[in-house]
Design an enzyme around this catalytic site. Structure first.
Site, mmCIF file in Angstrom:
data_model
loop_
_atom_site.group_PDB
_atom_site.id
_atom_site.type_symbol
_atom_site.label_atom_id
_atom_site.label_comp_id
_atom_site.label_asym_id
_atom_site.label_seq_id
_atom_site.Cartn_x
_atom_site.Cartn_y
_atom_site.Cartn_z
ATOM 1 N N GLY A 106 0.799 -1.224 0.000
ATOM 2 C CA GLY A 106 0.000 0.000 0.000
ATOM 3 C C GLY A 106 0.830 1.272 0.000
ATOM 4 O O GLY A 106 0.305 2.363 0.230
ATOM 5 N N SER A 149 12.540 -0.954 -1.641
ATOM 6 C CA SER A 149 13.843 -0.734 -0.978
ATOM 7 C C SER A 149 14.062 -1.783 0.115
ATOM 8 O O SER A 149 14.032 -1.461 1.304
ATOM 9 C CB SER A 149 13.948 0.688 -0.413
ATOM 10 O OG SER A 149 12.800 1.095 0.286
#
Length: 213
Positions: free
Chosen positions: A51, A120
């Site tokens: 999300g 990441s």
């Protein structure tokens, strides 16, 4: 004048004494004062489908409505231009984050509040971006959504491909995701609404005096 090159015809700016950093009169503090805001990077991290982009986009809309100057760097969007030459190998994914970190740094120098939404997956990469910025200007937001919930959502069909073996080195399946140890903002996003999660971000930004509610 073209930049000097080495014997292999590759530019080496980091070793070139003829390339220096120029300080200009219109600097970061001037731009921040002009915009009447505190520049920072709000770095959303989490696995695919957590999300990140939805929350970051909604937060940016709220900030823009409040009069703040922002820019949203999205994982998919930067691969259409800035990082279109990169693959999804471990090395290229690291380079992808390095480039985004440098761009985010430049944008804070322009006085902006920068939001970024990237998986990441490794702590080291996120730490490298953090170290590009002054203390207090990098806010790590961990969008903590259970993997099974992300697989149910699977907005791009990537988990299905990964489970079928059609997609290798997919974060959370056959590639590691290192969750932040102490993020500035920890969003437990499994069953929470986007509205509530964005409100949590706003409250934290207010407490840190990035914005004023």
């Amino acid at each position: 004048m073209t930049a000097p090159v080495d014997s292999q015809n590759t530019v080496q700016p980091q070793d070139n004494e003829n390339i220096v950093w120029h300080r200009h009169h219109v600097d970061k503090s001037f731009r921040a004062k002009q915009k009447q805001q505190q520049p920072c990077v709000i770095w959303f991290t989490g696995v695919s489908g957590a999300g990140k982009s939805t929350i970051a986009g909604t937060l940016e809309s709220r900030l823009a409505e409040m009069g703040y100057h922002t820019y949203l760097l999205d994982g998919d969007n930067v691969r259409h231009g800035l990082c279109q030459d990169l693959s999804f190998s471990k090395e290229d994914r690291q380079e992808n984050i390095r480039r985004v970190g440098e761009v985010a740094k430049l944008m804070t120098d322009a006085g902006l509040i920068v939001l970024s939404a990237f998986i990441s997956p490794h702590q080291q990469e996120r730490q490298l971006v953090r170290e590009l910025l002054p203390d207090g200007e990098f806010l790590e937001v961990f969008v903590d959504t259970p993997l099974d919930e992300c697989e149910k959502r699977d907005p791009k069909g990537l988990y299905k491909k990964a489970r079928a073996g059609e997609l290798k080195q997919f974060t959370g399946i056959d590639s590691e995701y290192q969750a932040p140890n102490i993020p500035e903002i920890h969003l437990h996003a499994g069953n929470a609404s986007v509205t509530d999660l964005v409100e949590q971000c706003l409250q934290s930004l207010n407490e840190r005096q990035i914005i004023c509610l």
